[in-house]
Enzyme design. Sequence first.
Site, PDB file in Angstrom:
ATOM      1  N   ASN A  67     -17.979-102.034  13.284  1.00 58.21           N
ATOM      2  CA  ASN A  67     -19.562-102.454  13.381  1.00 58.21           C
ATOM      3  C   ASN A  67     -19.643-103.027  14.722  1.00 58.21           C
ATOM      4  O   ASN A  67     -21.050-103.229  14.963  1.00 58.21           O
ATOM      5  CB  ASN A  67     -19.343-103.340  12.016  1.00 58.21           C
ATOM      6  CG  ASN A  67     -18.620-104.713  12.250  1.00 58.21           C
ATOM      7  OD1 ASN A  67     -17.278-104.407  12.267  1.00 58.21           O
ATOM      8  ND2 ASN A  67     -19.251-105.734  12.384  1.00 58.21           N
ATOM      9  N   HIS A  68     -18.911-103.331  15.672  1.00 58.33           N
ATOM     10  CA  HIS A  68     -19.179-104.077  16.997  1.00 58.33           C
ATOM     11  C   HIS A  68     -19.315-102.928  17.913  1.00 58.33           C
ATOM     12  O   HIS A  68     -19.184-102.972  18.955  1.00 58.33           O
ATOM     13  CB  HIS A  68     -18.192-104.912  17.222  1.00 58.33           C
ATOM     14  CG  HIS A  68     -18.172-106.021  16.383  1.00 58.33           C
ATOM     15  ND1 HIS A  68     -19.230-107.047  16.313  1.00 58.33           N
ATOM     16  CD2 HIS A  68     -17.226-106.633  15.683  1.00 58.33           C
ATOM     17  CE1 HIS A  68     -18.987-108.276  15.637  1.00 58.33           C
ATOM     18  NE2 HIS A  68     -17.794-107.780  15.077  1.00 58.33           N
ATOM     19  N   HIS A 177      -9.017-107.780   9.821  1.00 65.09           N
ATOM     20  CA  HIS A 177      -8.082-108.440  10.738  1.00 65.09           C
ATOM     21  C   HIS A 177      -6.623-109.238  10.087  1.00 65.09           C
ATOM     22  O   HIS A 177      -6.017-109.805  10.685  1.00 65.09           O
ATOM     23  CB  HIS A 177      -8.776-109.643  11.633  1.00 65.09           C
ATOM     24  CG  HIS A 177      -9.679-109.059  12.476  1.00 65.09           C
ATOM     25  ND1 HIS A 177     -10.060-109.444  13.666  1.00 65.09           N
ATOM     26  CD2 HIS A 177     -10.304-107.649  12.869  1.00 65.09           C
ATOM     27  CE1 HIS A 177     -10.956-108.897  14.360  1.00 65.09           C
ATOM     28  NE2 HIS A 177     -11.132-107.513  13.867  1.00 65.09           N
TER      29      HIS A 177
END
Length: 264
Positions: A67-68, A177
């Site tokens: 998404n980044h 993460h």
Amino acid sequence: MKVVFIGDIVGNVGRDTVKRLLPWIKDKYQPHVIIANGENAAGGRGINAAIARELFEWGVHGITMGNHTWDNRDIFEFIDDEPRLIRPANLPPGTPGAGNAVIKVGNKELAIVNLIGRTFLPPSDCPFRAADEIVDELRRKHRCILVDFHAEATSEKIAMGWHLDGRASLVVGTHTHVQTNDDRILPEGTAYVTDAGMTGPRDGVLGMERETVIRKFMNGLPARFQVADTKWILSGVFVDIDEATGKAVKVQTIRVDEDSWIAS
């Protein structure tokens, strides 16, 4: 075929950790192909050409995103010319870059597919339909297929594992993460883990400075997150694939941090 997948690389701590531990990874796991998620590699948001080049020079063969992907605008200058950088495939038609690639290392070929989830993330096309279309097309020529499903919800990732069981060699989740303790081989031969974990600052909050994150939880005000400068952790997954069938014969998570590294 032996494959190592390195979980989300976060900032300079994550990059330094990859550089430091790649020789150890190569010696311990003897991987033919090394893939890493790099969507947080540049200051925690996105990636740039210099960082991608460094990762390739150190021995990473392919980089997946999430998404980044577009947070560092430098990516628009090179993504169409770098086939080893793979962005989510289920983004709208006409999006720069490619959502899948075949990574060739010596006489080994591993097809890579990157997908992004829709639950608790910005809108995207259906990852399940995209997976059907892309994976089935790749299977016409390739048996060994790795799918990086960059998603928030564990339910969506688990569903994707079952959806692709017998069609992909490995379905590995990224984005949260935090490494999950559910690595397994599904009944039809697909290796699966809900999240590979993070490679970066161990003692932040998902890699970010913890004080800023805690303050935002407490007061709800906007805050600019910075990559933490703490001890490191490297997380990932090792999978051994039968090249004749594309089925996994072994899968295990990789997790080493600065304290255990020093102790060893």
